[in-house]
Scaffold this active site. Structure first.
Site, mmCIF file in Angstrom:
data_model
loop_
_atom_site.group_PDB
_atom_site.id
_atom_site.type_symbol
_atom_site.label_atom_id
_atom_site.label_comp_id
_atom_site.label_asym_id
_atom_site.label_seq_id
_atom_site.Cartn_x
_atom_site.Cartn_y
_atom_site.Cartn_z
ATOM 1 N N HIS A 1 15.147 -66.698 0.780
ATOM 2 C CA HIS A 1 15.125 -65.421 0.544
ATOM 3 C C HIS A 1 16.588 -64.808 0.424
ATOM 4 C CE1 HIS A 1 10.772 -65.109 1.092
ATOM 5 N NE2 HIS A 1 11.020 -65.552 2.168
ATOM 6 N N ASP B 1 20.790 -59.833 9.465
ATOM 7 C CA ASP B 1 19.834 -59.578 10.561
ATOM 8 C C ASP B 1 19.385 -61.014 11.060
ATOM 9 O OD1 ASP B 1 16.343 -59.209 9.411
ATOM 10 O OD2 ASP B 1 18.176 -60.135 8.473
HETATM 11 O O1 RIB Z 1 11.218 -60.840 3.455
HETATM 12 C C1 RIB Z 1 12.194 -61.762 3.814
HETATM 13 C C2 RIB Z 1 13.539 -60.945 4.566
HETATM 14 O O2 RIB Z 1 13.156 -60.589 5.768
HETATM 15 C C3 RIB Z 1 14.733 -61.937 4.670
HETATM 16 O O3 RIB Z 1 15.919 -61.112 4.919
HETATM 17 C C4 RIB Z 1 14.460 -62.509 6.288
HETATM 18 O O4 RIB Z 1 15.679 -62.967 6.778
HETATM 19 C C5 RIB Z 1 13.791 -61.235 6.692
HETATM 20 O O5 RIB Z 1 14.997 -60.396 7.283
HETATM 21 CA CA CA Z 2 17.405 -61.353 6.663
#
Ligand code: RIB
Ligand code: CA
Length: 308
Positions: A241, A9
């Site tokens: 992340h 995303d």
């Molecule tokens: O909580 C972090 C996640 O949420 C990551 O994938 C960031 O890109 C958002 O999509």
């Molecule tokens: Ca993400």
């Protein structure tokens, strides 16, 4: 090499994860599928195409879900974290390439059936595309090689509420479908990703390395750093992340896991929370509980543009 479908995303950490993945010889990214989440799906698609062009890579991109299974997308998506354009407000060009016409969900089903037991799915946004694929073609559950998901906060607090992590919070019903599906899942949640922070000085090195792509990434990640510093003064870095999900797909020895069932709360004050289930509950998934953060950070930095 692992054949990978990368579901994104594309926001800022997704962009870093894309760079890390395409610069990793262990992975063959056969396609990227996009989803709303940090931004709207058409923005996530544009951002994914733009990042691939910046990296000089021509990999097919397929647009996917524009909203959760049974809810409306979060007001404003996550633009306060990733910028109005989703890339730290540094996107100064329209990508020349376009997404393929096939719907992302159909692409996932088609590729998993065409390449039985060969495809790894790395999912780093809301799980809507994967949930729709499993609902439309449950037979793919036995045919996927493995699934690495960035999402959840099983034994630690959330990041969008005290209980819920962003990807799960955005579509809890989709996460419930995916976790209950029997897919061979490794869950890379805040339990480990909040231990893998990217210090600002490493990003400054990208800018100083003199490459245009390094400067692009440095400026983009600067926005993300500013958000993290503002939201958590003194935190000392921004959350890697999505890159950690890629790292785990490359080298599972980077993490330790617990093999447990995971439930999802889908209403009330703890909406979107991922909860550990009791020993008897099935199906189980591999929940990451520990990470070798220094070894991951070194591995990641070596493969980033202007990597040292
Ligand atoms: O909580 C972090 C996640 O949420 C990551 O994938 C960031 O890109 C958002 O999509
Ligand atoms: Ca993400």
């Amino acid at each position: 090499m692992k054949k990978v479908i990368f579901d994104v995303d594309t926001g800022i950490d997704d962009a870093m994860a894309i760079a890390y993945a395409v610069n990793s010889p262990e992975l063959d990214i056969i396609g990227l599928t996009t989803c709303y989440g940090n931004v709207a799906v058409d923005e996530a698609t544009r951002n994914t195409l733009a990042v691939l062009e910046k990296l000089g890579r021509n990999i097919p991109v397929f647009a996917g879900a524009d909203k959760p299974l049974n809810r409306n997308p979060r007001e404003g998506f996550a633009k306060h974290v990733h910028g109005e354009d989703g890339l730290g407000n540094v996107l100064d060009f329209e990508p020349q390439t376009s997404a393929k016409s096939e719907y992302a969900v159909d692409y996932i089903i088609e590729q998993v059936k065409k390449l039985p037991h060969e495809v790894t799915i790395i999912a780093v946004g809301p799980l809507t595309n994967l949930a729709l694929a499993v609902q439309k073609a449950p037979e793919i559950v036995e045919l996927v090689s493995d699934v690495v998901i960035m999402g959840g906060a099983v034994f630690v607090p959330g990041n969008v509420t005290p209980h819920a992590e962003a990807n799960i919070f955005t579509d809890p019903e989709a996460a419930e479908v995916v976790f209950a599906s029997g897919l061979p899942i490794t869950l890379v949640g805040l339990d480990v990703t909040m231990q893998t922070l990217l210090p600002r000085q490493n990003v400054d090195a990208w800018r100083n390395a003199g490459s245009e792509v390094g400067e692009f990434f440095a400026n983009m990640v600067g926005f993300y750093h500013d958000f993290y510093e503002c939201a958590n003064p003194g935190i000392g870095g921004c959350g890697l992340h999505d890159p950690l999900a890629v790292g785990v797909a490359i080298d599972p020895s980077l993490v330790k896991t617990k093999y447990i069932g995971v439930g999802v709360i889908t209403e009330g004050e703890e909406d979107g929370r991922t909860v550990p289930l009791s020993e008897e509950e099935e199906p189980k998934i591999n929940v990451c509980t520990e990470v070798d953060a220094p070894r991951f950070l070194e591995h990641f930095l070596k493969r980033m543009p202007a990597g040292q």
